[in-house]
Design a protein around this motif. Structure first.
Motif, PDB file in Angstrom:
ATOM      1  N   ALA B  48       0.815  -1.210   0.000  1.00  0.00           N
ATOM      2  CA  ALA B  48       0.000   0.000   0.000  1.00  0.00           C
ATOM      3  C   ALA B  48       0.855   1.269   0.000  1.00  0.00           C
ATOM      4  O   ALA B  48       0.343   2.353  -0.254  1.00  0.00           O
ATOM      5  N   GLY B  49       2.141   1.128   0.314  1.00  0.00           N
ATOM      6  CA  GLY B  49       3.002   2.305   0.354  1.00  0.00           C
ATOM      7  C   GLY B  49       3.012   2.986   1.704  1.00  0.00           C
ATOM      8  O   GLY B  49       3.547   4.088   1.846  1.00  0.00           O
ATOM      9  N   LEU B  50       2.417   2.350   2.717  1.00  0.00           N
ATOM     10  CA  LEU B  50       2.399   2.953   4.049  1.00  0.00           C
ATOM     11  C   LEU B  50       3.705   2.698   4.784  1.00  0.00           C
ATOM     12  O   LEU B  50       4.048   3.399   5.720  1.00  0.00           O
ATOM     13  N   GLN B  52       7.766   2.480   4.223  1.00  0.00           N
ATOM     14  CA  GLN B  52       8.697   2.996   3.215  1.00  0.00           C
ATOM     15  C   GLN B  52       9.938   2.117   3.052  1.00  0.00           C
ATOM     16  O   GLN B  52      10.489   2.019   1.957  1.00  0.00           O
ATOM     17  N   LYS B  71      -1.379   9.476  -7.631  1.00  0.00           N
ATOM     18  CA  LYS B  71      -2.829   9.478  -7.412  1.00  0.00           C
ATOM     19  C   LYS B  71      -3.521   8.316  -8.112  1.00  0.00           C
ATOM     20  O   LYS B  71      -4.471   7.743  -7.590  1.00  0.00           O
ATOM     21  N   HIS B  74      -3.471   5.335  -5.943  1.00  0.00           N
ATOM     22  CA  HIS B  74      -4.430   5.373  -4.836  1.00  0.00           C
ATOM     23  C   HIS B  74      -5.850   5.127  -5.324  1.00  0.00           C
ATOM     24  O   HIS B  74      -6.685   4.608  -4.593  1.00  0.00           O
ATOM     25  N   GLN B  78      -7.141   0.311  -2.688  1.00  0.00           N
ATOM     26  CA  GLN B  78      -7.554   0.832  -1.383  1.00  0.00           C
ATOM     27  C   GLN B  78      -7.461  -0.272  -0.345  1.00  0.00           C
ATOM     28  O   GLN B  78      -7.232  -1.434  -0.674  1.00  0.00           O
ATOM     29  N   MET B  79      -7.631   0.121   0.900  1.00  0.00           N
ATOM     30  CA  MET B  79      -7.355  -0.821   1.987  1.00  0.00           C
ATOM     31  C   MET B  79      -8.408  -0.684   3.079  1.00  0.00           C
ATOM     32  O   MET B  79      -8.915   0.403   3.322  1.00  0.00           O
ATOM     33  N   PHE B  81      -8.803  -1.494   7.171  1.00  0.00           N
ATOM     34  CA  PHE B  81      -7.882  -1.762   8.276  1.00  0.00           C
ATOM     35  C   PHE B  81      -8.501  -2.682   9.305  1.00  0.00           C
ATOM     36  O   PHE B  81      -9.713  -2.879   9.373  1.00  0.00           O
ATOM     37  N   ALA B  87      -9.856   3.356  12.814  1.00  0.00           N
ATOM     38  CA  ALA B  87      -9.714   3.643  11.388  1.00  0.00           C
ATOM     39  C   ALA B  87     -10.581   4.809  10.929  1.00  0.00           C
ATOM     40  O   ALA B  87     -10.439   5.279   9.814  1.00  0.00           O
ATOM     41  N   PRO B 101     -12.128  10.732   0.250  1.00  0.00           N
ATOM     42  CA  PRO B 101     -11.331  10.286  -0.906  1.00  0.00           C
ATOM     43  C   PRO B 101     -11.817  10.912  -2.201  1.00  0.00           C
ATOM     44  O   PRO B 101     -11.003  11.309  -3.049  1.00  0.00           O
ATOM     45  N   ILE B 104     -10.586  14.425  -2.345  1.00  0.00           N
ATOM     46  CA  ILE B 104      -9.139  14.481  -2.616  1.00  0.00           C
ATOM     47  C   ILE B 104      -8.872  14.287  -4.102  1.00  0.00           C
ATOM     48  O   ILE B 104      -8.044  14.969  -4.698  1.00  0.00           O
ATOM     49  N   HIS B 105      -9.611  13.366  -4.711  1.00  0.00           N
ATOM     50  CA  HIS B 105      -9.370  13.076  -6.124  1.00  0.00           C
ATOM     51  C   HIS B 105     -10.188  13.973  -7.052  1.00  0.00           C
ATOM     52  O   HIS B 105     -10.214  13.748  -8.256  1.00  0.00           O
ATOM     53  N   ARG B 147     -15.763   3.713   2.391  1.00  0.00           N
ATOM     54  CA  ARG B 147     -14.696   4.682   2.122  1.00  0.00           C
ATOM     55  C   ARG B 147     -13.705   4.118   1.103  1.00  0.00           C
ATOM     56  O   ARG B 147     -13.225   4.838   0.227  1.00  0.00           O
ATOM     57  N   LEU B 151     -13.784   5.278  -4.405  1.00  0.00           N
ATOM     58  CA  LEU B 151     -12.913   5.606  -5.539  1.00  0.00           C
ATOM     59  C   LEU B 151     -13.024   4.547  -6.642  1.00  0.00           C
ATOM     60  O   LEU B 151     -12.331   4.631  -7.647  1.00  0.00           O
TER      61      LEU B 151
END
Lengths: 310, 254
Positions: B48-50, B52, B71, B74, B78-79, B81, B87, B101, B104-105, B147, B151
């Motif tokens: 997910a890139g959370l 590094q 973007k 993303h 999606q994820m 939790f 969450a 979301p 944001i997009h 949520r 997207l």
């Protein structure tokens, strides 16, 4: 169906209370107002906190209507009427230059409110931005921002304020600036500590995974959760701010004559403390009451806003 | 759809994930199973890139991924939790949580999308302006799923989505996730310590232990009770021995 909607969403015609307490709000605004109303119900149960709120509201009202409330000019001198005792034409007597103390007290409320409002408006956002950024980004950003904070934290507040005022020249604006500069570091510390505890929580990770920018996460997600503790701390600090401002005024470094400022009024009354006690006692009492009011309000707000109890 | 090769993650001196390989085909549900600390959630975090600090290769939809994600990534992935209590932002209403979301997009008609997403997870309009503290655990997890869905992603990462919920609510949420996958052709990676959940949801699974994949197999082999590795057999025995009747009852709800 309409009737059902009205009941579940809490129609406004059923009374504002039912609307605010509705289980299922009909809009974001209603939901937010409902949350505030629930907080107010908790706040209202604490009589001391309500007293504090009343004192602070009283200060604001007095400051707003000062010219109409005062009855006399706060700066007009009358040397025939020096040091009159309370009563008669002058409710709280007159000072060494024959000025009406009640009028000066009422106009002094404006200065006090100005100091409190400006210090809060400068110090709280600066502290929030510094603390939340340091806590959220961590690493070298955290190190740099917190070392800057430590530098400001290392100075005793009144001494640094004195140094600033001495460098910039006496005056109310410089006193406000000096107090604000020394007031923000504790807010930055609180905001940082709170940010670190929520930085790894699921909703922040979710926001990152949605592609939210760092500024969006800070402003929209982190600050709303850290601001309540900072607001409580700011309110509790306001008593200290008023005392510092009065202290600077007392030393002649705050508001300059003939402006009516409570600390300067005490300084002027010091010479007549024993024989004309009311000259110093009236502003002293005003400082005491307003400081107490902010402390009581802060205590009440902490009970309502503290996330551990909310 | 997702290809992971020799993925390693270390936190300081602790090597949480060692040289993990797997691939997930489009529309497939892939399970990662293992005990606590086996590194399965860390694998999801890296995808997910959370997280590094990983090395190896992660490619999503044919595109190799670096430390930072764009973007488009993303929007595709999606994820959901593990902990539905942590969450959701405690000061945001459901409307904002689910709509964020889309905002944001820069999607249009956020309000209509929120309503649609909530409807798909079985939450009516009455829930739209509630705060998380007004919801039960299962309702919160539904909000988290809405949520993730708003997207319209192709891939959903599920990190123990039901382990914090009551058994009865677990089945509801799992059935919801299974239905959504069938309707939308989603690709799932499901992390769980519960073999019954994996068997219910997934087509294939990998068993992880101490940061390594010890066995990869199809779910039929698991159902037949014929894993090759001794560790997997023990895990299977443990999951049955815990409460046999409940585990079988759970499977019969499918």
């Amino acid at each position: 169906m309409k009737a059902l909607d009205d009941r579940s969403a809490g129609s406004f015609s059923a009374g504002p209370r039912a609307w605010l307490m509705a289980e299922a709000a009909g809009s974001r605004r209603q939901a937010r107002l409902g949350r505030w109303y629930a907080a107010w119900l908790v706040f209202r149960r604490n009589p001391l906190a309500v007293t504090g709120l009343a004192i602070v509201c009283g200060l604001i009202v007095v400051a707003l209507v000062a010219p109409w409330l005062a009855g006399h000019s706060p700066i007009e001198q009358n040397l025939q009427a020096r040091l009159l005792p309370p009563g008669g034409g002058h409710w709280l007597g007159t000072d060494a230059l024959g000025r009406d103390i009640f009028a000066r007290l009422v106009h002094g409320a404006r200065i006090t409110l100005l100091i409190v409002a400006l210090v809060a408006a400068i110090a709280a956002p600066v502290g929030l931005i510094m603390g939340c950024s340091a806590g959220y980004f961590g690493g070298w950003v955290d190190a740099v921002l917190m070392r800057i904070t430590d530098v400001f934290l290392a100075f005793p507040r009144l001494i640094l304020a004195l140094a600033f005022v001495a460098a910039l020249g006496p005056g109310i604006e410089n006193a406000i600036l000096a107090i604000a500069i020394t007031a923000w570091p504790p807010y930055a510390r609180i905001a940082r500590a709170e940010t670190i505890t929520i930085r790894t929580s699921g909703f922040i990770q979710a926001a990152r995974l949605q592609g939210a920018s760092a500024s969006r996460i800070l402003v929209g997600h982190v600050v709303p959760l850290t601001s309540s503790s900072v607001i409580v701390r700011v309110t509790l600090d306001m008593a200290g701010v008023i005392l510092t401002a009065a202290g600077l005024g007392f030393l002649g470094l705050g508001a300059q004559p003939p402006v009516a400022e409570w600390g300067a009024m005490i300084a002027a009354g010091r010479q007549f403390m024993l024989d004309q006690w009311w000259v110093a006692a009236a502003p002293g009492l005003a400082i005491l009451v307003v400081s107490l009011g902010f402390n009581l309000l802060g205590d009440g707000l902490r009970d309502v806003l503290d996330p551990k109890h909310g | 759809m997702i290809r992971v090769e020799s993925l390693s993650v270390s936190f300081g001196r602790v090597q949480a994930v060692r040289e993990v390989p797997f691939h997930v085909a489009p529309g497939e549900a892939f399970g990662l199973v293992g005990e606590s600390g086996s590194g399965k959630s860390t694998v999801l975090g890296a995808i997910a890139g959370l997280i590094q600090d990983w090395s190896g290769t992660i490619s999503v939809a044919g595109q190799p991924q670096g430390r930072r994600r764009d973007k488009a990534f993303h929007k595709r992935l999606q994820m959901v939790f593990q902990d539905p209590y942590g969450a959701l932002h405690p000061r945001h209403v459901v409307d904002r949580i689910v709509g964020e979301p889309a905002a944001i997009h820069g999607l249009d008609e956020v309000g209509a999308r929120v309503e649609k997403a909530l409807g798909e997870v079985g939450l009516g309009p009455a829930f739209r302006y509630r705060y998380p503290h007004q919801l039960s655990g299962g309702q919160r997890q539904r909000v988290a799923i809405a949520r993730a869905l708003i997207l319209e992603p192709e891939i959903l990462l599920l990190d123990e989505p039901t382990s914090a919920l009551d058994v009865s609510v677990q089945a509801e949420v799992l059935n919801l996730l299974a239905r959504l996958r069938a309707e939308r052709g989603l690709t799932y990676i499901l992390v769980s310590h519960d073999l019954a959940v994996i068997a219910h949801m997934c087509d294939r699974l990998a068993v992880m232990r101490d940061g390594r994949v010890v066995e990869e197999m199809g779910v039929e082999e698991l159902r037949a009770g014929a894993p090759r590795e001794a560790y997997t057999r023990r895990l299977l025995a443990a999951s049955r021995g815990y409460d046999r009747a409940a585990a079988e009852g759970f499977e019969s709800t499918t």
